[in-house]
Motif scaffolding. Sequence first.
Motif, short mmCIF file in Angstrom:
data_model
loop_
_atom_site.label_atom_id
_atom_site.label_comp_id
_atom_site.label_asym_id
_atom_site.label_seq_id
_atom_site.Cartn_x
_atom_site.Cartn_y
_atom_site.Cartn_z
N GLN A 129 0.84 -1.21 0.00
CA GLN A 129 0.00 0.00 0.00
C GLN A 129 0.87 1.25 0.00
N ASP A 130 1.95 1.24 0.76
CA ASP A 130 2.87 2.37 0.77
C ASP A 130 3.53 2.55 -0.59
N ARG A 131 3.84 1.44 -1.25
CA ARG A 131 4.46 1.52 -2.57
C ARG A 131 3.51 2.18 -3.58
N LYS A 132 2.24 1.81 -3.51
CA LYS A 132 1.26 2.41 -4.42
C LYS A 132 1.05 3.89 -4.12
N SER A 133 0.97 4.22 -2.83
CA SER A 133 0.76 5.62 -2.48
C SER A 133 1.98 6.47 -2.84
N TYR A 134 3.18 5.88 -2.80
CA TYR A 134 4.37 6.63 -3.19
C TYR A 134 4.37 6.91 -4.69
N SER A 135 3.94 5.92 -5.47
CA SER A 135 3.84 6.12 -6.92
C SER A 135 2.88 7.26 -7.24
#
Length: 476
Positions: A129-135
């Motif tokens: 989820q953090d990876r998606k929000s960072y993108s």
Amino acid sequence: MKSPLFSLNSHADEFSKDEPLQHNINGSGVNETETDLPQDQETNIFPVEVFPQTVQEIIAATNESLQYPADFIGSSLLYALSIAIGNTHRAEVKKGWVESSVLYLAIVARAGTNKSHPLSFALQPIVDQDRKSYSLYEQQRRDYEKMVNLPKKERQDQAIDETVKPHWQKYLISDFTPEALAEVHKFNKRGIGVYVDELAGWFKNFNRYNKGSEMEFWLSQWSGRPINIDRKTGEPIFIPLPFISVAGTMQNGILNELAKENRTQNGFIDRILFVIPDNIRKEYWSETELPPDISERWKAIIHKLLSLSVPIDDTGNPSPIVLMFKPEAKQALIEWQRFNTDQSNKADNETLSGIFSKMETYVARFALILELLQYACNESDKQAIGLRAVHGAILLVEYFKRSAEKVNSILQNASPLDKHPADKQIVYNALPDTFTTEQGLQIVVRLGMKERTFKRFLNDKGLFCRTSRGEYEKLI
């Protein structure tokens, strides 16, 4: 007379509906006959049966395939659930007393015994989820920079209003100071999780900047007190309803470091849930592969909780949904509290008494986590906390109480020398029973210790006695 709703010998019936798995899990067995928690029990078995069936299967599969001890994966799953719940819900013990799902968790074992991997598995859906929000943040940042670099006339021609600088809303943080952590929390009002692979780095840095201030910060955050930071540069930060869960690993030898700087006296250690299983050992590799659906099932559970919205009040701050305890659940909680109070009053020392008292907070937090876990597994409507969640919470706190007793015993029986790092232990053992400052310096310099470090070391009254000016005697 009605039979009591709480009894340390009566929990197995409550969980029989879940048909606990018949597995012997390495490092901690899954055995429904162990739910009665006899007081003279030699081994401390993690109560896997408190989880819904699908989570028991996840624990069994990761143990069989990846050799995750049940204690490590079970507690890691609880930590991930804590973060996923965040500021969406709280449990009301009584009027004026509500609890969040915040946990401070320490997994303790020697190197090579699979301490870190279970935490990584449990947190992977949140990392994703953090990876998606960072993108998304990266794209928003590029758009923002493109707009602010446009000439004023061009912005006017395109009817572009003043743009707001984007911020990355993330859940997990590992390298932090209280101020940096508060900056992250300011943009994620749901709450955040601190994951430190080597937990020693967390508490060793407490006095890195302002002596005592970081310790006070973490004592306050366990209780959910507001964060109020006035900064010399930049705007002040005020977070009225913080949510910060902490987890990490440490080796057994580091436990004595944890006891330094008055942390056994100020209640800090009381707040930590220790996972320190008996007879833990490194296992052979398994030839069994992890079934592909196991990770997906765990991901679905976490995503269902992450999909819960955080209610916001008219000031723009979180206003969590408050779950009450059902009458029979509340009665079981009251009966357990009486039992726990008797144990606290009979404890051998003040440290244990303090630990038992803190468990009254954790029993409510675990009950909240288990009720919402049941919701995520389609076994609860989360309208109130039921008896099943309370019974599970009681089993968990009794497990963690026994772990705390084990840690307390280790700290109580530790040699004063054990509290020092390995290099100082080597120096101490190299010194003769009696020596002068000059003789000592000749030895320690050869071992790489600086003169000023050695002279500070000599001030440890648990290790050295100054018999006369410039002359010392070792005490152990």
